[in-house]
Write a protein that holds these residues in place. Structure first.
Motif, mmCIF file in Angstrom:
data_model
loop_
_atom_site.group_PDB
_atom_site.id
_atom_site.type_symbol
_atom_site.label_atom_id
_atom_site.label_comp_id
_atom_site.label_asym_id
_atom_site.label_seq_id
_atom_site.Cartn_x
_atom_site.Cartn_y
_atom_site.Cartn_z
ATOM 1 N N UNK A 1 -76.779 -52.132 9.326
ATOM 2 C CA UNK A 1 -75.479 -51.797 9.050
ATOM 3 C C UNK A 1 -74.840 -52.668 7.893
ATOM 4 N N UNK A 2 -75.615 -53.711 7.702
ATOM 5 C CA UNK A 2 -74.926 -54.439 6.392
ATOM 6 C C UNK A 2 -75.469 -54.015 5.200
ATOM 7 N N UNK A 3 -76.546 -53.265 5.186
ATOM 8 C CA UNK A 3 -76.945 -52.667 3.718
ATOM 9 C C UNK A 3 -76.570 -51.341 3.617
ATOM 10 N N UNK A 4 -75.554 -50.726 4.359
ATOM 11 C CA UNK A 4 -74.998 -49.434 3.976
ATOM 12 C C UNK A 4 -73.975 -49.418 3.045
ATOM 13 N N UNK A 5 -73.292 -50.342 2.575
ATOM 14 C CA UNK A 5 -72.048 -50.225 1.605
ATOM 15 C C UNK A 5 -73.179 -50.397 0.202
ATOM 16 N N UNK A 6 -73.929 -51.263 0.142
ATOM 17 C CA UNK A 6 -74.901 -51.506 -1.116
ATOM 18 C C UNK A 6 -75.472 -49.982 -1.238
ATOM 19 N N UNK A 7 -75.993 -49.725 -0.229
ATOM 20 C CA UNK A 7 -76.697 -48.369 -0.352
ATOM 21 C C UNK A 7 -75.809 -47.249 -1.179
ATOM 22 N N UNK A 8 -74.671 -47.248 -0.618
ATOM 23 C CA UNK A 8 -73.725 -46.021 -1.222
ATOM 24 C C UNK A 8 -73.512 -46.609 -2.630
ATOM 25 N N UNK A 9 -73.243 -47.692 -2.897
ATOM 26 C CA UNK A 9 -72.541 -48.133 -4.295
ATOM 27 C C UNK A 9 -73.877 -48.046 -5.311
ATOM 28 N N UNK A 10 -75.040 -48.028 -4.721
ATOM 29 C CA UNK A 10 -76.245 -47.912 -5.515
ATOM 30 C C UNK A 10 -76.131 -46.507 -6.017
ATOM 31 N N UNK B 1 -79.533 -41.081 19.817
ATOM 32 C CA UNK B 1 -79.446 -41.303 18.238
ATOM 33 C C UNK B 1 -78.188 -40.692 17.733
ATOM 34 N N UNK B 2 -77.603 -39.775 18.346
ATOM 35 C CA UNK B 2 -76.572 -38.966 17.909
ATOM 36 C C UNK B 2 -75.416 -40.252 17.560
ATOM 37 N N UNK B 3 -75.175 -41.048 18.664
ATOM 38 C CA UNK B 3 -74.304 -42.289 18.678
ATOM 39 C C UNK B 3 -74.812 -43.250 17.655
ATOM 40 N N UNK B 4 -76.227 -43.638 17.639
ATOM 41 C CA UNK B 4 -76.578 -44.535 16.730
ATOM 42 C C UNK B 4 -76.237 -44.154 15.145
ATOM 43 N N UNK B 5 -76.591 -43.070 14.854
ATOM 44 C CA UNK B 5 -76.380 -42.660 13.478
ATOM 45 C C UNK B 5 -74.904 -42.204 13.329
ATOM 46 N N UNK B 6 -73.954 -42.016 14.251
ATOM 47 C CA UNK B 6 -72.813 -41.611 14.011
ATOM 48 C C UNK B 6 -72.052 -42.965 13.646
ATOM 49 N N UNK B 7 -72.616 -44.344 14.185
ATOM 50 C CA UNK B 7 -72.187 -45.457 13.763
ATOM 51 C C UNK B 7 -72.363 -45.717 12.508
ATOM 52 N N UNK B 8 -73.671 -45.307 12.020
ATOM 53 C CA UNK B 8 -73.951 -45.595 10.596
ATOM 54 C C UNK B 8 -73.153 -44.607 9.637
ATOM 55 N N UNK B 9 -73.203 -43.357 10.108
ATOM 56 C CA UNK B 9 -72.353 -42.462 9.274
ATOM 57 C C UNK B 9 -70.794 -42.871 9.097
ATOM 58 N N UNK B 10 -70.235 -43.471 10.165
ATOM 59 C CA UNK B 10 -68.907 -44.096 9.631
ATOM 60 C C UNK B 10 -68.818 -44.897 8.598
ATOM 61 N N UNK B 11 -69.744 -45.808 8.528
ATOM 62 C CA UNK B 11 -69.870 -46.835 7.444
ATOM 63 C C UNK B 11 -70.404 -46.053 6.055
ATOM 64 N N UNK B 12 -71.147 -45.214 6.253
ATOM 65 C CA UNK B 12 -71.576 -44.606 5.115
ATOM 66 C C UNK B 12 -70.210 -43.780 4.547
ATOM 67 N N UNK B 13 -69.607 -43.145 5.290
ATOM 68 C CA UNK B 13 -68.437 -42.203 4.889
ATOM 69 C C UNK B 13 -67.506 -43.269 4.334
ATOM 70 N N UNK B 14 -67.334 -44.421 5.061
ATOM 71 C CA UNK B 14 -66.090 -45.363 4.430
ATOM 72 C C UNK B 14 -66.470 -45.904 2.989
ATOM 73 N N UNK B 15 -67.936 -46.117 2.875
ATOM 74 C CA UNK B 15 -68.137 -46.639 1.547
ATOM 75 C C UNK B 15 -68.591 -45.652 0.565
ATOM 76 N N UNK B 16 -68.412 -44.280 0.736
ATOM 77 C CA UNK B 16 -68.525 -43.414 -0.307
ATOM 78 C C UNK B 16 -69.478 -42.079 -0.204
ATOM 79 N N UNK B 17 -69.996 -42.182 1.154
ATOM 80 C CA UNK B 17 -70.779 -40.774 1.209
ATOM 81 C C UNK B 17 -69.906 -39.780 1.401
ATOM 82 N N UNK B 18 -70.240 -38.376 0.818
ATOM 83 C CA UNK B 18 -69.654 -37.486 0.989
ATOM 84 C C UNK B 18 -69.888 -36.475 1.892
ATOM 85 N N UNK B 19 -70.990 -36.301 2.238
ATOM 86 C CA UNK B 19 -71.485 -35.327 3.707
ATOM 87 C C UNK B 19 -72.626 -36.225 4.420
#
Lengths: 432, 432
Positions: free
Chosen positions: B266-275, B300-318
């Motif tokens: 979870x702590x590397x998601x923002x960096x990945x989106x920005x990169x 894993x729907x739940x696990x990945x949903x959590x990551x998805x929230x972070x991803x989208x917060x930090x810039x993922x489009x889909x």
């Protein structure tokens, strides 16, 4: 007998601190130091004989709490014991008995006798259930808290921070005051034109808590009940008072943690965690969710698990679970499983994100098992082995081919043999 | 006929852009501007006649994709149509047909005829299924892509960024190469000691895509398959090449998005989106999850949903959904529902966090309904009305009292009447 906080301040390492140190992969001295500063609490009532002590603090593994207890309209004592077993089985670290109906004392006594994990309560529920909503007086408060403390309750939620002057701030909101304890106290203060008796008689409450080493969980009676009410004047006015109460607890040698929201948009969670840390001098923050969208009733375990991951990443010490039935009704056993699992996952993912000692070991081990198709070991290492196995069995049952041995097969029904990347990758590894 | 990108660059607002503008509560000029810069893609094959165009980009509402399609071992065409209907019912914005078995072309044709949302594919699956894993040649690639483009596929995942020199980096990992397309190509390159044919013949692929306005989804064949492999040399080497390919797409007038991980703490998601944003010049980032812990198979729907929230917060489009069966088997219809719902929630919570236009309106409306116990309106506004209603009905069935009217009652079984904070709060509001 001194409290854990008092022992720690004297430089004494208790057996509870040693137990916590072992579980947390930390030195006992580190735990003692954290307890002494109030950054870690170890809720362990001297009368809860079969307790295995657990530490709660930002730098320890994130803990999760499961609420059980019947309401006047639902559930019987037996059901609540099954819920306790379910919560423990799936990994709850503490349970709160929120019973508001039936013979509350009897249920709680039986629960304490069974529970090896810390048990929390909200005394105002018993006060109102036994004496009525008009009798939240000095006498009933001290009587019920003393009885519960004597029985062995490890921590108690007290909504002492909701002062009379904050009530109008709370009622200005879209959803008003959604904390049950908060609403009961607001109603009492309004009817009697008086200050919050938990605030007024706080020092006497502290005397009882110190005697039994009951940890106080300073409740947020003004937690927001929807995104529109988040991070508002009511919430932060109460938080300031909670900060003051943390100091008073510590002065009296009583362990204290602070309860937090609630419904908070995902982008405001970090700020909320940091604000509590500052205002409450890093007292462990025990949050409910938070729920990051209001419009997914039926899925609130998942919604609040998402918020819980963010909360724990940014410093919450304990997450109170939310079940799929939140906002709709009392959870049943399967709801308890879903709620505990969602929060177990959030807590674990946050611990990995925060780099807590050894947090990723289980993930690395299951990934190793995955790379060699060791299904049994994957099930063993799964946070819910039964469910993982059931999913694979269901997929095989629904597939069109006959897996001669589901456990030995080097692929699953997801991709099939020819498209299995893990199988291909293992083959390629031998070629480089 | 020009692509949306070419129209946008010429300053022309197409009907697709107008449709997207309406759905996004933005001006058509804003959408045109975003498409012209490549920050938004509108996958809309000129031959997909019944398509309702959808925009994908960081500043638009977060979109979610549901994968359907049979594997050689599981599911029949009928089941896949039911899955499509389920995905659409619960709010998927696009679907990918990942079929690797049966008559792939026939299934896809029927799917395109039914689907009003954009349909994506991974052409290498059909190539391998039809011609075999040893026949990923210029001829088969161009043939299959041309056939699929002619049929009306709106976007295609092409693993053109996985160059031969990156394969050893990928194989050094704990879980190696977990992308199916990536593993198939790594195997092909290794067997034939050649460069990735999708990379070599990229310009010819672009010619076909431009002709039909197929959006390219630049696949991440080296996405990490476990936390231990996250954010490593293999992943970022490929990302650099994807950045190069984004430029080549844009030069050729072809719309492009970029696919991303995978398993990420979870702590590397923002960096990945920005990169990605930096290296791929803000091309829409289409991520899978990400999964934030490896050890919760079955959830894993739940696990990945959590990551998805972070991803989208930090810039993922889909966000590409993940179902509870991920890592275990092919999803069934109920898994599709769970996967779509987890990601619908993540996407919505992220849109609120990012302050996208009107994102919180539904939350405010359901909170208003909650404050006045309008159960029917709460169900109506819920992301899954059926499930919300079923939860409340179940709780009432399991309760011990007879709710005379479940829909009219001013409380639920969760707290019961006397402890209902919302009821108390409503009463108090009249007193201040």
């Amino acid at each position: 007998m001194p409290t854990q906080l008092q022992y720690a301040r004297k430089g004494e390492i208790t057996s509870a601190m040693k137990t916590v140190a072992g579980a947390e992969k930390r030195t006992a001295e580190f735990i003692r130091d954290q307890v002494a500063s109030g950054k870690v609490v170890i809720p362990c009532n001297v009368n809860h004989k079969n307790l295995v002590p657990t530490g709660i603090g930002r730098q320890l593994y994130t803990k999760i709490n499961a609420n059980i207890g019947n309401s006047p309209t639902s559930s019987c004592p037996h059901d609540e014991f099954v819920k306790l077993e379910t919560a423990v089985k799936y990994g709850a670290d503490t349970v709160m008995d929120l019973s508001t109906g039936g013979d509350i004392g009897l249920i709680r006594g039986a629960l304490l006798a069974k529970a090896t994990l810390p048990v929390g309560t909200v005394p105002v529920y018993e006060i109102v259930a036994r004496f009525g909503a008009r009798q939240i007086s000095r006498e009933t408060i001290l009587q019920v808290i003393a009885e519960q403390a004597e029985q062995g309750v490890d921590y108690m939620t007290i909504h002492a921070g909701l002062k009379k002057e904050y009530v109008p701030l709370g009622l200005k909101r879209k959803l008003g005051i959604v904390s049950r304890g908060g609403a009961l106290l607001a109603d009492y203060m309004t009817e009697n034109r008086c200050e919050n008796p938990f605030y007024v008689f706080f020092d006497e409450i502290l005397d009882i808590c110190r005697q039994y080493d009951v940890t106080l969980s300073l409740g947020d009676g003004l937690r927001p009940g929807c995104l529109a009410d988040a991070s508002d004047a009511a919430q932060f006015a109460e938080l300031d008072t909670l900060g003051e109460l943390v100091s008073r607890c510590r002065e009296h040698g009583v362990q204290a943690m602070v309860e937090g929201p609630g419904h908070i948009p995902a982008d405001e969670i970090q700020m909320n965690m940091e604000r509590e840390r500052k205002i409450c001098d890093d007292a462990p923050f025990y949050i409910l969710g938070p729920v990051v969208t209001d419009c997914a009733p039926g899925y609130d375990h998942l919604v609040a698990g998402m918020g819980g991951l963010l909360g724990a990443m940014y410093g919450a010490a304990m997450l109170c679970y939310v079940t799929p039935k939140e906002h709709l009704g009392l959870p049943n056993c399967d709801d308890v499983r879903r709620g505990v699992m969602a929060f177990k996952i959030a807590a674990h993912a946050a611990d990995i994100a925060c780099g807590k000692p050894g947090a990723r070991e289980r993930d690395d081990a299951i990934s190793d098992a995955r790379s060699v198709f060791d299904w049994e070991r994957q099930f063993l290492l799964a946070l819910d082995p039964e469910r993982a196995r059931a999913c694979r069995e269901e997929a095989i049952r629904e597939s069109r081919v006959n897996f001669s041995s589901m456990h030995g097969s080097p692929y699953c029904t997801m991709c099939g043999k020819d498209f299995c990347s893990v199988r291909l990758s293992a083959k390629l590894k031998t070629q480089y």
